[in-house]
Design an enzyme around this catalytic site. Structure first.
Site, PDB file in Angstrom:
ATOM      1  CB  CYS A 131      -0.941  -0.076   1.145  1.00 39.18           C
ATOM      2  SG  CYS A 131      -1.935   1.475   1.503  1.00 39.18           S
ATOM      3  CB  CYS A 134      -0.508   2.608   4.079  1.00 39.40           C
ATOM      4  SG  CYS A 134      -1.943   1.763   3.276  1.00 39.40           S
ATOM      5  CG  ASP A 135       3.052   1.137   4.400  1.00 36.17           C
ATOM      6  OD1 ASP A 135       2.642   1.770   5.620  1.00 36.17           O
ATOM      7  OD2 ASP A 135       3.049   0.043   4.232  1.00 36.17           O
TER       8      ASP A 135
END
Ligand code: NAP
Length: 307
Positions: A131, A134-135
């Site tokens: 992701c 997300c990261d």
């Protein structure tokens, strides 16, 4: 007889459990094969509203679960094996036992596809991610690699180029599934490099506990080489967890539930929530929002039916 059974215990399922629990419906949550859903595979979550310092993914999803238990939700570490949605009450087989429910919320998610390399799982959250949203932020000024040749890979590579010192797309062919517009945009991005006809053979370094590099192979020449990398992002697709519903719920060609408006499916009394229907946003916050919607619809349905 249950009022509500929720399939899945990620953000969508757990949020649906809070809402149906608070509505006194005593929901049963089937935790599924990946309890906690995709958040259980991440580390720090910085974009879930309400946590200015961020919060660990597994802690966040466990907190939502505890909140649901507080309102009377029951959790079972079980998977849905089979179901009969042809008439109400719906019948579900769990651990070999058939149970009945008046409504069903399908929040079984979509699992990221992984390469299946032995070290990949050990380094998830330590440089290996599925992701970018997300990261990506954790890889400012670092070397990033994105695996895949579809729209997700193009989108993630472009997004990650805001953070990384360089982004390399590794794709196993020299033809792409990605749409022309996404491909053109990616080709025009000067921070993005390409390694085509290339597969990933291994990821290092489990001893150190974080990603330091990969072993690559050119599939045409057979040449093997090691390359340094800090962030390793998989974008090779997702698999919606809809197997038990095939032939009953309307699914699209890739297996995602087709929405019939709001949180409704083609079957009255069966609702969808989260990534099992959403192939666009796939965020913890949107999954939670969808869980809330499904719970409100289930509650209104039960009320209209006189329960
Ligand atoms: P996808 O289109 O199925 O592409 C997956 C890619 O991963 C393919 O290039 C495939 O290679 C590669 N791949 C699969 N398994 C692999 C493996 N084991 N090893 C190495 N490579 C592997 O998936 P997606 O990119 O997630 O897109 C899914 C759907 O969402 C598509 O319909 C897409 O258009 C849509 N989407 C749209 C947008 C947008 O418009 N903004 C953004 C994201 C996704 P091969 O080509 O060799 O099979």
């Amino acid at each position: 007889m249950y009022n509500v059974v929720i399939v899945g215990s990620g953000c969508a399922g757990n949020t649906a459990a809070i809402y149906t629990g608070r509505a006194n419906l005593s929901p049963l949550v089937l935790a599924g094969h990946e309890p906690g859903g995709q958040l259980s595979l991440t580390t720090l979550v910085e974009n879930f509203p309400g946590f200015p310092e961020g919060i660990d993914g597994p802690v966040l999803v466990e907190n939502i679960k505890q909140q649901a238990i507080h309102f009377g939700a029951e959790y079972r570490h079980a998977q849905l094996e089979e179901c009969d949605l042809s008439k109400r009450p719906f019948r579900l087989r769990i651990d070999g036992e058939w149970i009945e429910t008046r409504t069903l919320i399908v929040a079984s998610g979509a699992s990221a596809r992984w390469l299946g390399l032995p070290n990949e799982m050990r380094l998830i959250g330590k440089g290996v991610s599925s992701c970018a949203t997300c990261d990506g932020f954790f890889f400012r000024g670092k070397k990033i690699m994105v695996i895949g040749g579809g729209d997700s890979a193009m989108e993630e590579a472009n997004f990650l180029s805001r953070f990384g010192s360089e982004v390399t797309i590794v794709h196993r062919r020299d033809q792409f599934r990605a749409s022309k517009i996404m491909l053109d945009r990616t080709r025009a991005n000067p921070k993005i490099k390409w390694l085509l006809n290339t597969t990933v053979e291994d990821i290092f370094d489990v001893e150190k506990g974080y990603v330091t590099g990969v072993k690559l192979r050119n599939v045409q020449t057979g040449q093997l080489w090691d390359q340094e990398v800090d962030g390793f992002f998989l974008a090779i697709g997702h698999i919606p967890n809809t197997k038990p519903f095939a032939g009953q719920l309307d699914l699209d060609p890739d297996g995602y539930i087709v929405s019939h408006g709001g949180a409704r499916t083609n079957i009255t009394g069966v609702f969808h929530a989260g990534d099992v229907q959403d192939r666009t946003y796939r965020q913890a916050i949107t999954a939670s929002g969808a869980g809330c919607m499904a719970a409100i619809e289930a509650e209104r349905f039960l009320e209209a039916e006189g329960h």
